[in-house]
Design a protein around this motif. Structure first.
Motif, PDB file in Angstrom:
ATOM      1  N   GLN A 178       0.830  -1.207   0.000  1.00 48.27           N
ATOM      2  CA  GLN A 178       0.000   0.000   0.000  1.00 48.27           C
ATOM      3  C   GLN A 178       0.864   1.257   0.000  1.00 48.27           C
ATOM      4  N   GLU A 179       1.990   1.225   0.689  1.00 49.54           N
ATOM      5  CA  GLU A 179       2.901   2.379   0.676  1.00 49.54           C
ATOM      6  C   GLU A 179       3.400   2.652  -0.744  1.00 49.54           C
ATOM      7  N   LEU A 180       3.784   1.593  -1.463  1.00 50.45           N
ATOM      8  CA  LEU A 180       4.249   1.764  -2.833  1.00 50.45           C
ATOM      9  C   LEU A 180       3.153   2.350  -3.717  1.00 50.45           C
ATOM     10  N   ILE A 181       1.944   1.863  -3.541  1.00 46.07           N
ATOM     11  CA  ILE A 181       0.817   2.353  -4.331  1.00 46.07           C
ATOM     12  C   ILE A 181       0.603   3.848  -4.083  1.00 46.07           C
ATOM     13  N   THR A 182       0.620   4.257  -2.820  1.00 44.57           N
ATOM     14  CA  THR A 182       0.393   5.665  -2.494  1.00 44.57           C
ATOM     15  C   THR A 182       1.536   6.539  -2.990  1.00 44.57           C
ATOM     16  N   ARG A 183       2.757   6.076  -2.843  1.00 43.97           N
ATOM     17  CA  ARG A 183       3.905   6.853  -3.327  1.00 43.97           C
ATOM     18  C   ARG A 183       3.843   7.016  -4.842  1.00 43.97           C
ATOM     19  N   TYR A 184       3.437   5.967  -5.530  1.00 41.31           N
ATOM     20  CA  TYR A 184       3.332   6.082  -6.982  1.00 41.31           C
ATOM     21  C   TYR A 184       2.250   7.092  -7.360  1.00 41.31           C
ATOM     22  N   ALA A 219     -14.129  -1.091   0.044  1.00 43.93           N
ATOM     23  CA  ALA A 219     -13.230  -0.529   1.057  1.00 43.93           C
ATOM     24  C   ALA A 219     -11.840  -0.299   0.483  1.00 43.93           C
ATOM     25  N   VAL A 220     -11.333  -1.267  -0.291  1.00 41.14           N
ATOM     26  CA  VAL A 220     -10.020  -1.121  -0.919  1.00 41.14           C
ATOM     27  C   VAL A 220     -10.055   0.012  -1.945  1.00 41.14           C
ATOM     28  N   ALA A 221     -11.155   0.086  -2.709  1.00 45.09           N
ATOM     29  CA  ALA A 221     -11.269   1.120  -3.741  1.00 45.09           C
ATOM     30  C   ALA A 221     -11.279   2.524  -3.134  1.00 45.09           C
ATOM     31  N   ARG A 222     -12.062   2.718  -2.089  1.00 40.66           N
ATOM     32  CA  ARG A 222     -12.167   4.047  -1.486  1.00 40.66           C
ATOM     33  C   ARG A 222     -10.838   4.505  -0.900  1.00 40.66           C
ATOM     34  N   ALA A 223     -10.048   3.589  -0.389  1.00 37.83           N
ATOM     35  CA  ALA A 223      -8.735   3.962   0.156  1.00 37.83           C
ATOM     36  C   ALA A 223      -7.754   4.357  -0.932  1.00 37.83           C
ATOM     37  N   ASN A 224      -8.121   4.061  -2.199  1.00 36.21           N
ATOM     38  CA  ASN A 224      -7.232   4.353  -3.315  1.00 36.21           C
ATOM     39  C   ASN A 224      -7.910   5.235  -4.365  1.00 36.21           C
ATOM     40  N   THR A 225      -8.781   6.130  -3.899  1.00 34.89           N
ATOM     41  CA  THR A 225      -9.404   7.165  -4.733  1.00 34.89           C
ATOM     42  C   THR A 225     -10.227   6.584  -5.868  1.00 34.89           C
ATOM     43  N   CYS A 226     -10.855   5.445  -5.647  1.00 34.18           N
ATOM     44  CA  CYS A 226     -11.745   4.846  -6.629  1.00 34.18           C
ATOM     45  C   CYS A 226     -13.128   4.671  -6.005  1.00 34.18           C
ATOM     46  N   ALA A 286     -16.527  -7.763   9.100  1.00 35.81           N
ATOM     47  CA  ALA A 286     -15.532  -7.144   9.974  1.00 35.81           C
ATOM     48  C   ALA A 286     -14.199  -6.990   9.270  1.00 35.81           C
ATOM     49  N   TYR A 287     -13.828  -7.990   8.498  1.00 36.99           N
ATOM     50  CA  TYR A 287     -12.560  -7.951   7.763  1.00 36.99           C
ATOM     51  C   TYR A 287     -12.535  -6.758   6.807  1.00 36.99           C
ATOM     52  N   GLY A 288     -13.621  -6.575   6.062  1.00 35.58           N
ATOM     53  CA  GLY A 288     -13.683  -5.463   5.116  1.00 35.58           C
ATOM     54  C   GLY A 288     -13.637  -4.116   5.798  1.00 35.58           C
ATOM     55  N   VAL A 289     -14.367  -3.978   6.902  1.00 35.92           N
ATOM     56  CA  VAL A 289     -14.377  -2.704   7.635  1.00 35.92           C
ATOM     57  C   VAL A 289     -12.979  -2.370   8.150  1.00 35.92           C
ATOM     58  N   ARG A 290     -12.341  -3.359   8.752  1.00 33.47           N
ATOM     59  CA  ARG A 290     -11.029  -3.114   9.346  1.00 33.47           C
ATOM     60  C   ARG A 290      -9.957  -2.873   8.274  1.00 33.47           C
ATOM     61  N   ILE A 291     -10.043  -3.608   7.173  1.00 38.84           N
ATOM     62  CA  ILE A 291      -9.098  -3.389   6.071  1.00 38.84           C
ATOM     63  C   ILE A 291      -9.205  -1.956   5.576  1.00 38.84           C
ATOM     64  N   GLY A 292     -10.433  -1.473   5.409  1.00 45.70           N
ATOM     65  CA  GLY A 292     -10.618  -0.097   4.963  1.00 45.70           C
ATOM     66  C   GLY A 292      -9.976   0.900   5.908  1.00 45.70           C
ATOM     67  N   GLU A 293     -10.151   0.679   7.210  1.00 42.87           N
ATOM     68  CA  GLU A 293      -9.544   1.578   8.201  1.00 42.87           C
ATOM     69  C   GLU A 293      -8.031   1.593   8.067  1.00 42.87           C
ATOM     70  N   THR A 299      -2.392   5.298   3.818  1.00 38.27           N
ATOM     71  CA  THR A 299      -2.466   6.360   2.815  1.00 38.27           C
ATOM     72  C   THR A 299      -2.265   7.724   3.452  1.00 38.27           C
ATOM     73  N   GLU A 300      -2.934   7.970   4.567  1.00 42.48           N
ATOM     74  CA  GLU A 300      -2.797   9.266   5.244  1.00 42.48           C
ATOM     75  C   GLU A 300      -1.371   9.488   5.718  1.00 42.48           C
ATOM     76  N   ARG A 301      -0.732   8.433   6.199  1.00 40.27           N
ATOM     77  CA  ARG A 301       0.647   8.579   6.662  1.00 40.27           C
ATOM     78  C   ARG A 301       1.582   8.930   5.506  1.00 40.27           C
ATOM     79  N   GLU A 302       1.385   8.270   4.366  1.00 42.41           N
ATOM     80  CA  GLU A 302       2.243   8.548   3.221  1.00 42.41           C
ATOM     81  C   GLU A 302       1.978   9.927   2.628  1.00 42.41           C
ATOM     82  N   MET A 303       0.770  10.448   2.828  1.00 44.13           N
ATOM     83  CA  MET A 303       0.425  11.772   2.299  1.00 44.13           C
ATOM     84  C   MET A 303       0.893  12.907   3.205  1.00 44.13           C
ATOM     85  N   THR A 304       1.355  12.583   4.399  1.00 45.47           N
ATOM     86  CA  THR A 304       1.837  13.612   5.318  1.00 45.47           C
ATOM     87  C   THR A 304       2.984  14.387   4.663  1.00 45.47           C
TER      88      THR A 304
END
Length: 358
Positions: A178-184, A219-226, A286-293, A299-304
């Motif tokens: 996920q870090e690589l994805i956000t950095r890209y 959940a995965v899509a929303r974390a990656n602007t989709c 629960a898995y989907g909710v927590r994965i999204g969090e 993503t927020e950490r990499e955007m700092t």
């Protein structure tokens, strides 16, 4: 009544396919086979020429559980492209990937029954948006995909996350992906201006527990602007976003689903059989909710430190929403799955902590 008229009645919905089977079993086989092949070819042509891609149509039919019907779709997709030009390489690759299963050829009555039932089913299937031009139509611009080297590194990290039996390792590998994805994404946004627009892609969501799997994909899509729109009756979700982001979402979702299933099998061993379905459903919610969090945290950490990019990222989000609204002007918010097993909920959140992201 001629065989052609009976088959056309099935195709139009005027006659049930089982009633037609009783009549056609006594008709000349050459006449029946020719009329049925022509009717099926017409329905396949209608769907494959109006939005349905080979893999999508095959999945929609194969999930009904009849291997004869799945074989008919695989053969039809290859036949449809034959002799047509141009053929989009993505469309052709899907058709080529549909393998016709080996084994003993089924008897004639079984084939006739499956073909008539398929004809009735195809008649009810709608046209959908054309995302890849069908054979014989002008090729559109192939979407811009992300840096293949980045995607290969993400794919390798996720493969390691799927392979390890140690939760801490899986967490580390998935976090790095996920870090690589956000950095890209940051690099893409800060690169010299290139004309880019959002695209759409359909991703299969298979049973069982389609609703919960569609929730994980969202959940995965929303974390990656989709953004996603789930079409449960058709067996897929349509994901909207910039193409490199969609690539990343598809990779992440596929890997996370593998990890979720492995963890669920591990944790369900002590669950009573009567409670197993509720456990699995609650686990996946629960898995989907927590994965999204956790994906959002990474993503927020990499955007700092990149606050100057927020207007650009916001503009991209607006473009994605506009693309989704054009394709689906009327959508209904899906009702969330009910959590009926506290054990499943807690187990699902724990599994998400193992798979994702510090």
């Amino acid at each position: 009544m001629a065989a052609r008229d009976i088959i056309e009645a099935v195709r139009s919905g005027a006659l049930d396919h089982e009633d037609a089977l009783d009549v056609l079993t006594g008709a000349p086989s050459i006449e029946v086979d020719a009329a049925l092949a022509a009717a099926l070819s017409g329905e396949f042509g209608r769907l494959l020429g109006n939005g349905w891609q080979p893999a999508e149509l095959h999945r929609a039919v194969a999930r009904r559980g009849n291997p004869i019907q799945a074989r008919l779709v695989a053969d039809a997709a290859r036949d449809y492209a034959r002799g047509k030009s141009p053929v989009d390489e993505r469309w052709q690759a899907q058709a080529d990937a549909l393998r016709t299963p080996e084994g003993r050829r089924p008897d004639r009555i079984a084939v006739l029954d499956a073909s008539l039932a398929l004809l009735a089913e195809l008649r009810r299937m709608p046209r959908i948006d054309i995302l890849i031009p069908p054979p014989g139509t002008p090729l559109t611009t192939v979407p811009h995909h992300g840096d293949q080297r980045i995607l290969d590194r993400v794919r390798a990290l996720l493969a390691k996350a799927e392979a390890t039996d140690f939760p801490a390792e899986a967490e580390s590998y998935s976090a790095k992906a996920q870090e690589l994805i956000t950095r890209y994404r940051i690099e893409e946004v800060t690169a010299p201006a290139v004309a880019m627009t959002p695209f759409a892609r359909r991703i299969g969501v298979d049973h069982p527990y389609e609703s919960e799997k569609a929730g994980l994909l969202d959940a995965v899509a929303r974390a990656n602007t989709c953004r996603t729109v789930w079409s449960p009756e058709l067996g897929f979700s349509t994901i909207f976003g910039f193409d490199a982001d969609i690539d990343a979402v598809e990779l992440l979702y596929t890997s996370l689903l593998v990890q979720a299933n492995r963890a669920m099998v591990r944790d369900e061993k002590n669950v009573r059989k009567a409670r197993l379905k509720a456990f699995k459903r609650s686990f996946l919610v629960a898995y989907g909710v927590r994965i999204g969090e956790r994906l959002r945290q990474v993503t927020e950490r990499e955007m700092t430190g990149h606050g100057d990019l927020l207007p650009v990222l916001r503009r991209r989000e607006v473009q994605v929403h506009e693309a989704m609204d054009r394709a689906f002007p009327r959508t209904v918010r899906a009702r969330g799955s009910r959590v009926e097993s506290l054990e499943g909920w807690e187990s699902g959140r724990a599994a998400a902590d193992e798979a994702e992201l510090r």
